[in-house]
Enzyme design. Structure first.
Site, short mmCIF file in Angstrom:
data_model
loop_
_atom_site.label_atom_id
_atom_site.label_comp_id
_atom_site.label_asym_id
_atom_site.label_seq_id
_atom_site.Cartn_x
_atom_site.Cartn_y
_atom_site.Cartn_z
N HIS A 7 54.24 -19.17 -15.77
CA HIS A 7 54.79 -19.01 -14.43
C HIS A 7 56.29 -18.78 -14.46
CE1 HIS A 7 51.24 -20.65 -11.92
NE2 HIS A 7 51.19 -19.36 -12.12
N GLU A 54 37.81 13.90 -26.86
CA GLU A 54 38.68 13.49 -27.97
C GLU A 54 38.17 13.98 -29.32
OE1 GLU A 54 39.03 9.18 -28.08
OE2 GLU A 54 36.93 8.89 -27.58
N ASP A 74 43.09 10.47 -30.34
CA ASP A 74 42.08 10.90 -31.31
C ASP A 74 42.00 12.42 -31.42
OD1 ASP A 74 40.92 8.68 -32.61
OD2 ASP A 74 39.97 8.09 -30.74
N CYS A 116 44.20 10.04 -20.91
CA CYS A 116 44.51 8.63 -21.13
C CYS A 116 45.10 8.37 -22.50
CB CYS A 116 43.27 7.77 -20.88
SG CYS A 116 41.87 8.24 -21.88
C1 PEP Z 1 42.57 8.34 -27.32
O1 PEP Z 1 41.93 8.53 -28.35
O2 PEP Z 1 43.47 9.10 -26.91
C2 PEP Z 1 42.32 7.14 -26.52
C3 PEP Z 1 42.89 6.97 -25.35
O3 PEP Z 1 41.51 6.19 -27.02
P1 PEP Z 1 41.91 5.14 -28.14
O4 PEP Z 1 43.41 5.23 -28.33
O5 PEP Z 1 41.45 3.84 -27.64
O6 PEP Z 1 41.15 5.62 -29.32
MG MG Z 2 40.09 7.45 -28.78
#
Ligand code: PEP
Ligand code: MG
Length: 565
Positions: free
Chosen positions: A187, A425, A449, A496
């Site tokens: 906290h 990926e 990846d 992502c």
């Molecule tokens: C990626 O491969 O870009 C991804 C977001 O997954 P991770 O980094 O968990 O393999």
């Molecule tokens: Mg990945």
């Protein structure tokens, strides 16, 4: 230099004031008049309740009603009839004095909290200890340490900063906090962040090492404390502090705003998270959704697989926290660099090309079904914005097989079918993206990846790090083609992988047509700002120049020059 946990961002430069927290001791006295002793106890509780109420009101007025709830919770605890009756019983039946009764009961509560499974509940022990020491001080007539009147430019160094001490700080005078204990979710850390005071916590021997009156730099961004800095270090950190404030001011304008390009095209900035409570960070840092919840963390650091209900609770918690915003949850991505010992995966020569993610899940359908059911249920029991994302898809058949499992389970459960999409990926998924797009509800590009597979360079091997480069024209070509395939099929395309937060790549991604950028919660505002810098026409001009370049080095040099502010 001392190291600790970077718990509240910013840089503070000033003079040390140490506050020692003496052990509170008292003599156990036999109780002579039970009623008198109960009155003493109740008077002390009432006094503390009143002080706490005032503190909470001050916080509500000066900081943020949300964070003031932490102090309000202390007030509520002091009204808890169960806790008070336990103390009363000890006075009445065990002849304990008010101090001993209060200490015994509060110690019991603190130890209950400290045994809890989850970190957040464990941290509540600190709140109980805070209440205990304040209550004992009132009973014993010991003055509370008043931190309201510290001199300007104070770097406060304490063993353990209690929530009530933090709430009572005058942020005009305290430029930084250093403690010997506490973590990110304590906290005190939450309150320090709300007060915007830089803080480095859990610095070993801080009180003994940092002497009163000495000059220090507290770097709450990197978790460092520099004792007695040189002139050069001082100049360096003053410049860093100025840059930090400048950036903060710039980003402040983007809080709560939609993500728009310079010519008003709508984009979204989502967050990558690793466990349910990170959802809070995603929300508080102004994420417009969760673009990747890596569920493997729920499976790690334990001796057996989490059951369906436990998974359901975790997924539901994130959806509840995000209050109706999209939450993209990725099914288990085990293998590669992510080991889970109890799954007994055999060591492979080539783990990144081996038995991982969807390949493992489709061979272990019983446990995969548990995970999918937990997701379908969490989607049905919330606002229905949970999207299921499949990792490491290489073939159309893998995707179809997993999606059919989701459809079958949703039907069995009599619940709506969540959207199902895929990470792109692998090179195969990129090449087949136009076909995959026919079956997917969305794409999310995993550049971490994808880069390693396109460049045939292990993402963790420093000997080939020179090849692992998202600026390589081969990778950029793939990104453009994947986004185009998704757009042509009319499905949303996100990213992502780490590249989504790279300011140098953002104009390219705008030009290619990316819809959603999923980044670490701390990068949301920066990414929103970077997106706002470019119109489609400018982004297209940059992409056209980049398309004519032949190597990663050329791309990186061009972008560094062209994109810099
Ligand atoms: C990626 O491969 O870009 C991804 C977001 O997954 P991770 O980094 O968990 O393999
Ligand atoms: Mg990945």
């Amino acid at each position: 230099m001392l190291k600790g946990i970077a718990a509240s961002e910013g840089i503070g430069i000033g003079k040390v004031v140490t506050v020692s927290q003496q052990q509170i001791t008292y003599e156990q006295r036999p109780v002579i008049g039970v009623h008198k002793e109960l009155d003493r106890l109740h008077d002390a509780i009432d006094t503390l309740k009143e002080k706490t109420r005032q503190l909470a009101e001050e916080m509500e007025a000066s900081v943020n009603p949300k964070e003031a709830k932490i102090i309000r919770a202390h007030e509520t605890m002091l009204s808890d009839p169960f806790m008070i009756s336990q103390m009363d019983d000890l006075v009445k039946n065990d002849n304990k004095c008010a101090e001993a009764a209060a200490e015994t009961v509060l110690d019991m509560f603190a130890s209950m909290f400290s045994m809890a499974e989850d970190e957040l509940t464990r941290q509540r022990a600190t709140d109980v200890n805070d209440i205990k020491s304040r209550l004992l001080k009132i009973l014993l007539g010991i003055e509370e340490t008043d931190l309201r009147h510290l001199p300007a430019g104070t770097v406060l160094v304490v063993n353990d900063l209690t929530p009530s001490m933090t709430a009572g700080l005058n942020k005009e005078n305290v430029v930084a906090i250093v403690t010997e204990s506490g973590g990110m979710t304590s906290h005190s850390a939450i309150l320090a962040r709300a007060l915007e005071i830089p803080a480095v916590l859990s610095v070993q021997q801080a009180v003994a090492t940092l002497k009163d009156g000495s000059f220090v730099i507290v770097d709450g961004i990197n978790g460092q404390v520099i004792n007695d800095p040189t002139m050069d270090q001082q100049a360096e950190y003053e410049a860093k502090r100025a840059a930090y404030f400048e950036e903060k001011e710039r980003l402040r304008a983007f809080v709560g705003k939609p993500t728009l390009t310079a010519d008003g095209e709508k984009k979204e900035v989502f967050c990558n998270i690793g466990n349910p409570k990170d959802g809070i960070q995603a929300r508080d840092r102004d994420g417009e959704g969760v673009g990747l919840y890596r569920t493997e963390f729920l499976f790690m650091d334990r001796s057996s697989m989490p059951g369906e209900d436990e998974q359901y609770e975790g997924y539901k918690k994130v959806c509840d926290t995000l209050e109706g915003k999209t939450v993209i949850i990725r099914t288990l991505d085990v293998g590669g660099d992510k080991e889970i010992p109890y799954m007994n995966l055999v060591k492979e020569e080539n783990p990144f090309l081996g038995y991982r993610a969807i390949r493992y899940c489709l061979k272990n359908k019983d446990s995969y079904r548990l995970q999918l059911r937990a997701m379908i249920r969490a989607n049905a029991d919330t606002t229905g914005n949970l999207w299921i994302m499949l990792p490491m898809i290489t073939t159309i058949s893998e995707f179809k097989e997993a999606k059919a499992m989701v459809a079958e389970l949703a039907e069995e459960l009599g619940m709506p079918m969540p959207r199902v999409g895929t990470m792109i990926e692998t090179p195969a998924a990129f090449i087949m993206a136009p076909v995959l797009a026919k079956y997917c509800d969305f794409f999310s590009i995993g550049t971490n990846d994808l880069t390693q597979y396109i460049m045939a360079a292990d993402r963790g091997n420093s000997n080939v790090a020179y090849l692992y480069n998202t600026y390589d024209p081969a990778v950029l070509h793939a990104l453009e083609a994947i986004i185009k395939a998704g757009k042509e099929a009319g499905i949303p395309v996100g990213m992502c992988g780490e590249a989504a937060a790279d300011p140098m790549l953002i104009p390219l991604l705008i030009s290619y047509g990316l819809d959603e950028f999923s980044v670490a919660p701390t990068s949301v505002l920066k990414t929103r700002y970077e997106i706002s810098r470019w119109s489609k026409a400018e982004a297209d001009a940059i992409a056209a120049d980049v398309a004519a370049l032949e190597t990663a080095e050329e791309v990186s040099a061009y972008l560094a020059e062209r994109v810099k502010r």
